[in-house]
Design a protein around this motif. Structure first.
Motif, mmCIF file in Angstrom:
data_model
loop_
_atom_site.group_PDB
_atom_site.id
_atom_site.type_symbol
_atom_site.label_atom_id
_atom_site.label_comp_id
_atom_site.label_asym_id
_atom_site.label_seq_id
_atom_site.Cartn_x
_atom_site.Cartn_y
_atom_site.Cartn_z
ATOM 1 N N ASP A 2 0.790 -1.211 0.000
ATOM 2 C CA ASP A 2 0.000 0.000 0.000
ATOM 3 C C ASP A 2 0.833 1.278 0.000
ATOM 4 O OD1 ASP A 2 -0.846 -0.033 3.564
ATOM 5 O OD2 ASP A 2 1.064 -0.065 2.509
ATOM 6 N N CYS A 5 6.397 3.329 -3.062
ATOM 7 C CA CYS A 5 7.692 2.852 -3.534
ATOM 8 C C CYS A 5 8.102 1.587 -2.811
ATOM 9 C CB CYS A 5 8.763 3.920 -3.354
ATOM 10 S SG CYS A 5 8.895 4.469 -1.679
ATOM 11 N N SER A 6 8.889 0.772 -3.499
ATOM 12 C CA SER A 6 9.300 -0.497 -2.919
ATOM 13 C C SER A 6 10.786 -0.562 -2.627
ATOM 14 C CB SER A 6 8.933 -1.642 -3.877
ATOM 15 O OG SER A 6 9.588 -1.461 -5.118
ATOM 16 N N SER A 7 11.527 0.500 -2.955
ATOM 17 C CA SER A 7 12.964 0.450 -2.743
ATOM 18 C C SER A 7 13.481 1.783 -2.246
ATOM 19 C CB SER A 7 13.683 0.072 -4.046
ATOM 20 O OG SER A 7 13.484 1.073 -5.029
ATOM 21 N N ASP A 82 12.998 -1.360 -11.447
ATOM 22 C CA ASP A 82 12.247 -2.613 -11.522
ATOM 23 C C ASP A 82 11.041 -2.427 -12.431
ATOM 24 O OD1 ASP A 82 10.333 -1.216 -10.054
ATOM 25 O OD2 ASP A 82 10.957 -2.096 -8.140
ATOM 26 N N ASP A 83 10.227 -3.463 -12.535
ATOM 27 C CA ASP A 83 9.090 -3.435 -13.460
ATOM 28 C C ASP A 83 7.989 -2.480 -13.021
ATOM 29 O OD1 ASP A 83 10.380 -5.314 -15.007
ATOM 30 O OD2 ASP A 83 9.363 -7.026 -14.055
ATOM 31 N N THR A 84 7.945 -2.120 -11.747
ATOM 32 C CA THR A 84 6.859 -1.270 -11.259
ATOM 33 C C THR A 84 7.018 0.181 -11.678
ATOM 34 O OG1 THR A 84 7.951 -0.711 -9.164
ATOM 35 C CG2 THR A 84 6.687 -2.768 -9.233
ATOM 36 N N GLY A 85 8.259 0.617 -11.877
ATOM 37 C CA GLY A 85 8.495 2.011 -12.240
ATOM 38 C C GLY A 85 8.232 2.986 -11.105
ATOM 39 N N GLU A 86 8.187 2.468 -9.883
ATOM 40 C CA GLU A 86 7.874 3.322 -8.741
ATOM 41 C C GLU A 86 9.058 4.190 -8.346
ATOM 42 O OE1 GLU A 86 6.787 0.421 -5.866
ATOM 43 O OE2 GLU A 86 4.684 0.360 -6.475
ATOM 44 N N ASN A 163 11.638 10.135 -8.830
ATOM 45 C CA ASN A 163 11.197 9.283 -9.923
ATOM 46 C C ASN A 163 12.412 8.631 -10.574
ATOM 47 O OD1 ASN A 163 8.603 10.097 -9.437
ATOM 48 N ND2 ASN A 163 8.427 11.413 -11.234
#
Length: 344
Positions: A2, A5-7, A82-86, A163
């Motif tokens: 939720d 960002c993941s990193s 990564d693939d999410t682009g976050e 970004n």
């Protein structure tokens, strides 16, 4: 997940990045990249234990030469995309604050710019690089280095949400993100700043580290008081690792942190200081406004004060007095040091 960002990447400089990693984990970040160059083996050994404890993936990006504050992002590019682009966080780990990461995520979503930075207000902006911004929108207009006339009182707090497109602006060479990258993004009206709530401190210098410790412990008192030590021997805000042993008749505090595996013998007095992992402080020693490095020993009736800094594995003899000494690692001090000096 939720969160946005993941990193995140932490630029490791002088201090352990534990608090910043914990802050990222708390908002759901699953992977951290740690940019390191000095004594990487020390960090790697520490992080293996920490990675398991927090259940978070920690990857190190090691510089073979200093790359400034932006170059490490180019070096870690493959680890951040990564693939999410976050977006991803960048945190300077010699900064301490309450890390309102959820708030900056919402701020970043709202303005739809390329980058968000956090700023903090200071009393003497002429000592810093000042961020000139629109107080309503948060849009950054420009940066002014150590202004001689007042242009604002907000400075860069070392907490960013960027970004992935920002990586395209950075080459793999020594580069300053503050002086070379952010001004270009601001000129394109794509850089926004949010004022940091709560306390903030750059703890890259020993005296600032002690101030930062006081601010951090005060914040713990307000939000997580159960983490602080209690007892008749505790005065004010004190943080003690559960594996540390404290003898009878000690008086600890205010503003003291005691690390894992420490042995504090009876009758010791500690105030405004940090005692790092594996330290032994013998009977009736008195330590104030100082930092005691890993696996050091302070002798009986020794007195350590006035911003004395002991490196790793330093041994202070019985009844020795230190007045502001900076002692490099693996030294044995048998006689008093009466005025501030560096012991090599």
């Amino acid at each position: 997940m939720d969160c946005l960002c993941s990193s995140g990447i932490i630029q490791f400089t002088k201090m352990r990045p534990r608090n910043t990693i914990e802050a990222l984990k708390a908002i759901g970040v699953t992977e951290v990249v740690l940019a390191i160059n000095y004594q990487p083996e020390v960090m790697l050994n520490f992080l293996k234990e920490f990675e398991q404890k927090l259940d978070i993936k920690i990857t190190c990006s090691q510089e073979t030469e200093p790359l400034g504050t932006a170059g490490p992002l180019a070096l870690a590019r493959d680890k951040l995309i990564d693939d999410t682009g976050e977006p991803f966080f960048v945190l300077n780990s010699d900064v301490i604050s309450e890390y309102p990461l959820k708030e900056i995520i919402e701020f970043h979503k709202s303005h739809r710019g390329e980058a968000s930075i956090m700023v903090t207000k200071v009393d003497e902006p002429s000592k810093y690089g000042v961020v000139v911004m629109d107080d309503t929108s948060g849009k950054v207009e420009k940066f002014v280095e150590k202004p001689k006339i007042f242009v604002g009182n907000k400075i860069n707090a070392g907490i960013y949400l960027l970004n992935l497109s920002v990586l395209d602006r950075i080459e793999l060479k020594p580069t300053s993100i503050e002086k070379e990258v952010f001004p270009k993004i601001a000129a394109e009206k794509q850089l926004y700043a949010m004022v940091l709530p709560g306390f903030w401190m750059d703890i890259g210098q020993p005296k600032d580290y002690i101030t930062g410790l006081r601010l951090y412990l005060d914040s713990l008192r307000k939000k997580f008081s159960s983490k602080l030590a209690k007892g008749s021997h505790i005065l004010g805000n004190v943080l003690v690792d559960e594996s540390a042993v404290i003898g009878e008749g000690c008086l600890i505090g205010p503003d003291v942190a005691i690390g894992p595996g420490c042995e504090i013998e009876p009758g010791v007095r500690l105030s405004h200081c940090t005692v790092m992992r594996g330290v032994r402080i013998k009977k009736h020693a008195c330590i104030s406004c100082s930092i005691i490095g890993w696996h050091s020993t302070v002798g009986r009736w020794a007195r350590i004060e006035n911003m004395t800094i002991l490196g790793e594995d330093v041994h202070i003899g019985d009844e020795v007095y230190s007045n502001g000494a900076v002692v490099l690692p693996h030294k044995e001090i048998k006689s008093s040091i009466l005025k501030p000096e560096i012991v090599m």
